[in-house]
Design a protein around this motif. Structure first.
Motif, PDB file in Angstrom:
ATOM      1  N   GLN A   1      -5.275  -6.547   8.487  1.00 27.02           N
ATOM      2  CA  GLN A   1      -4.286  -7.810   8.869  1.00 27.02           C
ATOM      3  C   GLN A   1      -2.926  -7.925   8.803  1.00 27.02           C
ATOM      4  O   GLN A   1      -1.939  -7.006   8.412  1.00 27.02           O
ATOM      5  N   ARG A   2      -2.265  -9.317   9.918  1.00 24.59           N
ATOM      6  CA  ARG A   2      -0.850  -9.360   9.737  1.00 24.59           C
ATOM      7  C   ARG A   2      -0.210  -9.445   8.936  1.00 24.59           C
ATOM      8  O   ARG A   2      -0.329 -10.377   8.151  1.00 24.59           O
ATOM      9  N   GLN A   3       0.718  -9.118   8.882  1.00 26.18           N
ATOM     10  CA  GLN A   3       1.917  -8.973   7.694  1.00 26.18           C
ATOM     11  C   GLN A   3       3.189 -10.263   8.170  1.00 26.18           C
ATOM     12  O   GLN A   3       4.085 -10.249   8.846  1.00 26.18           O
ATOM     13  N   GLY A   4       3.389 -11.711   8.113  1.00 24.02           N
ATOM     14  CA  GLY A   4       3.688 -12.571   8.120  1.00 24.02           C
ATOM     15  C   GLY A   4       3.958 -12.971  10.754  1.00 24.02           C
ATOM     16  O   GLY A   4       3.093 -12.211  10.947  1.00 24.02           O
ATOM     17  N   ASN A   5       5.248 -12.554  10.834  1.00 21.22           N
ATOM     18  CA  ASN A   5       5.371 -12.470  12.425  1.00 21.22           C
ATOM     19  C   ASN A   5       5.859 -11.318  12.344  1.00 21.22           C
ATOM     20  O   ASN A   5       7.015 -10.966  13.210  1.00 21.22           O
ATOM     21  N   SER A   6       5.358 -10.389  10.876  1.00 28.50           N
ATOM     22  CA  SER A   6       6.117  -9.276  11.724  1.00 28.50           C
ATOM     23  C   SER A   6       5.216  -7.992  12.673  1.00 28.50           C
ATOM     24  O   SER A   6       4.684  -8.786  12.913  1.00 28.50           O
ATOM     25  N   THR A   7       6.103  -7.475  13.460  1.00 25.40           N
ATOM     26  CA  THR A   7       4.932  -5.772  13.347  1.00 25.40           C
ATOM     27  C   THR A   7       4.017  -4.922  13.156  1.00 25.40           C
ATOM     28  O   THR A   7       3.744  -4.745  13.573  1.00 25.40           O
ATOM     29  N   ARG A   8       3.771  -5.869  11.802  1.00 26.62           N
ATOM     30  CA  ARG A   8       3.484  -4.573  10.981  1.00 26.62           C
ATOM     31  C   ARG A   8       1.142  -5.335  10.573  1.00 26.62           C
ATOM     32  O   ARG A   8       1.383  -6.312  10.791  1.00 26.62           O
ATOM     33  N   ALA A   9       1.088  -4.299  10.410  1.00 23.22           N
ATOM     34  CA  ALA A   9      -0.217  -4.638  10.281  1.00 23.22           C
ATOM     35  C   ALA A   9      -0.542  -3.842   9.172  1.00 23.22           C
ATOM     36  O   ALA A   9      -0.882  -2.530   8.828  1.00 23.22           O
ATOM     37  N   THR A  10      -2.006  -4.597   8.196  1.00 23.81           N
ATOM     38  CA  THR A  10      -2.206  -3.730   6.992  1.00 23.81           C
ATOM     39  C   THR A  10      -3.779  -3.851   6.797  1.00 23.81           C
ATOM     40  O   THR A  10      -4.756  -4.829   6.507  1.00 23.81           O
ATOM     41  N   ILE A  11      -4.741  -2.738   5.842  1.00 25.91           N
ATOM     42  CA  ILE A  11      -5.767  -3.668   5.751  1.00 25.91           C
ATOM     43  C   ILE A  11      -5.393  -2.106   4.360  1.00 25.91           C
ATOM     44  O   ILE A  11      -4.637  -1.653   3.861  1.00 25.91           O
ATOM     45  N   GLN A  12      -6.214  -2.771   3.674  1.00 29.05           N
ATOM     46  CA  GLN A  12      -7.014  -3.318   2.125  1.00 29.05           C
ATOM     47  C   GLN A  12      -7.625  -2.890   1.705  1.00 29.05           C
ATOM     48  O   GLN A  12      -8.295  -3.107   2.626  1.00 29.05           O
ATOM     49  N   PHE A  13      -7.674  -1.324   0.183  1.00 29.57           N
ATOM     50  CA  PHE A  13      -9.072  -1.708  -0.247  1.00 29.57           C
ATOM     51  C   PHE A  13      -9.298  -1.419  -1.536  1.00 29.57           C
ATOM     52  O   PHE A  13      -7.891  -1.714  -2.436  1.00 29.57           O
ATOM     53  N   ALA A  14     -10.567  -1.441  -1.428  1.00 25.68           N
ATOM     54  CA  ALA A  14     -10.767  -1.523  -2.845  1.00 25.68           C
ATOM     55  C   ALA A  14      -9.818  -0.574  -3.779  1.00 25.68           C
ATOM     56  O   ALA A  14     -10.137   0.630  -4.236  1.00 25.68           O
ATOM     57  N   GLN A  15      -9.383  -0.347  -5.648  1.00 26.89           N
ATOM     58  CA  GLN A  15      -8.644   0.004  -5.947  1.00 26.89           C
ATOM     59  C   GLN A  15     -10.008   0.863  -6.761  1.00 26.89           C
ATOM     60  O   GLN A  15      -9.846   0.995  -8.046  1.00 26.89           O
ATOM     61  N   THR A  16     -10.817   1.945  -6.387  1.00 27.00           N
ATOM     62  CA  THR A  16     -11.519   2.666  -6.571  1.00 27.00           C
ATOM     63  C   THR A  16     -11.508   4.173  -6.394  1.00 27.00           C
ATOM     64  O   THR A  16     -10.972   3.744  -5.052  1.00 27.00           O
ATOM     65  N   PRO A  17     -12.240   4.986  -6.841  1.00 29.30           N
ATOM     66  CA  PRO A  17     -12.507   6.367  -5.247  1.00 29.30           C
ATOM     67  C   PRO A  17     -13.097   5.784  -4.251  1.00 29.30           C
ATOM     68  O   PRO A  17     -13.293   6.593  -3.836  1.00 29.30           O
ATOM     69  N   THR A  18     -14.315   4.822  -4.426  1.00 33.54           N
ATOM     70  CA  THR A  18     -15.039   4.347  -3.158  1.00 33.54           C
ATOM     71  C   THR A  18     -13.596   4.233  -2.370  1.00 33.54           C
ATOM     72  O   THR A  18     -13.624   4.636  -0.951  1.00 33.54           O
ATOM     73  N   GLY A  19     -12.667   3.324  -2.280  1.00 36.05           N
ATOM     74  CA  GLY A  19     -11.423   3.005  -1.660  1.00 36.05           C
ATOM     75  C   GLY A  19     -10.940   3.941  -1.530  1.00 36.05           C
ATOM     76  O   GLY A  19     -10.085   3.600  -0.515  1.00 36.05           O
ATOM     77  N   ILE A  20     -10.264   4.301  -1.939  1.00 32.06           N
ATOM     78  CA  ILE A  20      -9.766   5.493  -1.563  1.00 32.06           C
ATOM     79  C   ILE A  20     -10.089   6.595  -1.219  1.00 32.06           C
ATOM     80  O   ILE A  20      -9.650   7.276   0.565  1.00 32.06           O
ATOM     81  N   ASN A  21     -11.364   6.944  -0.651  1.00 33.04           N
ATOM     82  CA  ASN A  21     -11.854   7.282   0.324  1.00 33.04           C
ATOM     83  C   ASN A  21     -12.133   6.542   1.524  1.00 33.04           C
ATOM     84  O   ASN A  21     -12.303   7.324   2.647  1.00 33.04           O
ATOM     85  N   GLU A  22     -12.772   5.799   1.340  1.00 33.56           N
ATOM     86  CA  GLU A  22     -12.673   5.135   2.499  1.00 33.56           C
ATOM     87  C   GLU A  22     -10.739   4.871   3.259  1.00 33.56           C
ATOM     88  O   GLU A  22     -11.240   5.060   4.440  1.00 33.56           O
ATOM     89  N   ALA A  23     -10.112   4.769   2.659  1.00 32.51           N
ATOM     90  CA  ALA A  23      -8.540   4.674   2.666  1.00 32.51           C
ATOM     91  C   ALA A  23      -8.223   6.265   4.067  1.00 32.51           C
ATOM     92  O   ALA A  23      -8.027   6.130   4.564  1.00 32.51           O
TER      93      ALA A  23
END
Length: 145
Positions: free
Chosen positions: A43-65
């Motif tokens: 997902q884009r951070q507003g009108n900035s040039t940044r894109a972010t993807i978030q993960f669940a705060q679990t061990p699975t989320g860490i593995n995916e990231a």
């Protein structure tokens, strides 16, 4: 001729607004809304040039990231062990092991650890891995070219 010009114009528009980290294309699906987190989608951070993807705060989320970051680094000839910009690994109970998802998740959730690493791509974009008490996310700065 008109069709050729239209096709060329569309392709040019795609390349001008391409979202990448070096050799890795990003598929951005919307605008980041901190009050309504969407896991696993760029997902884009507003009108900035940044894109972010978030993960669940679990061990699975860490593995995916970590898997996402590893793949993007591999695409760009970079290594996990050699970050360029941020090199912050805080963890008093990690014993130097930042790849054990269970240990890392428990330590972060207790407030004992935080990971903030970033790598530069040749195209000027920056890949950041942030694992902290308030979120697990990967961000690409200067993703929009």
């Amino acid at each position: 001729m008109k069709r050729l010009c239209t096709a060329l114009l569309l392709l040019t528009g795609m390349f001008i607004n391409a979202q990448t980290f070096g050799s890795t294309a990003l598929s951005v699906k919307g605008t980041l809304d901190p009050s309504k987190p969407v896991m696993g989608q760029w997902q884009r951070q507003g009108n900035s040039t940044r894109a972010t993807i978030q993960f669940a705060q679990t061990p699975t989320g860490i593995n995916e990231a970590m898997a996402l970051v590893d793949g993007m680094l591999l695409d760009n000839g970079l290594t996990f062990s050699d970050p360029d910009v941020y090199r912050s690994v805080e963890g008093k109970d990690l014993q130097g092991n930042v790849r054990n998802a269970d240990l890392l998740n428990n330590s972060i959730q207790k407030g004992n650890s935080k990971i903030n690493l970033a790598w530069n791509a040749k195209d000027g974009s920056v890949l950041q891995l942030f694992l902290g008490k308030n979120g697990y996310e990967v961000t690409v700065m200067n993703a929009y070219k």
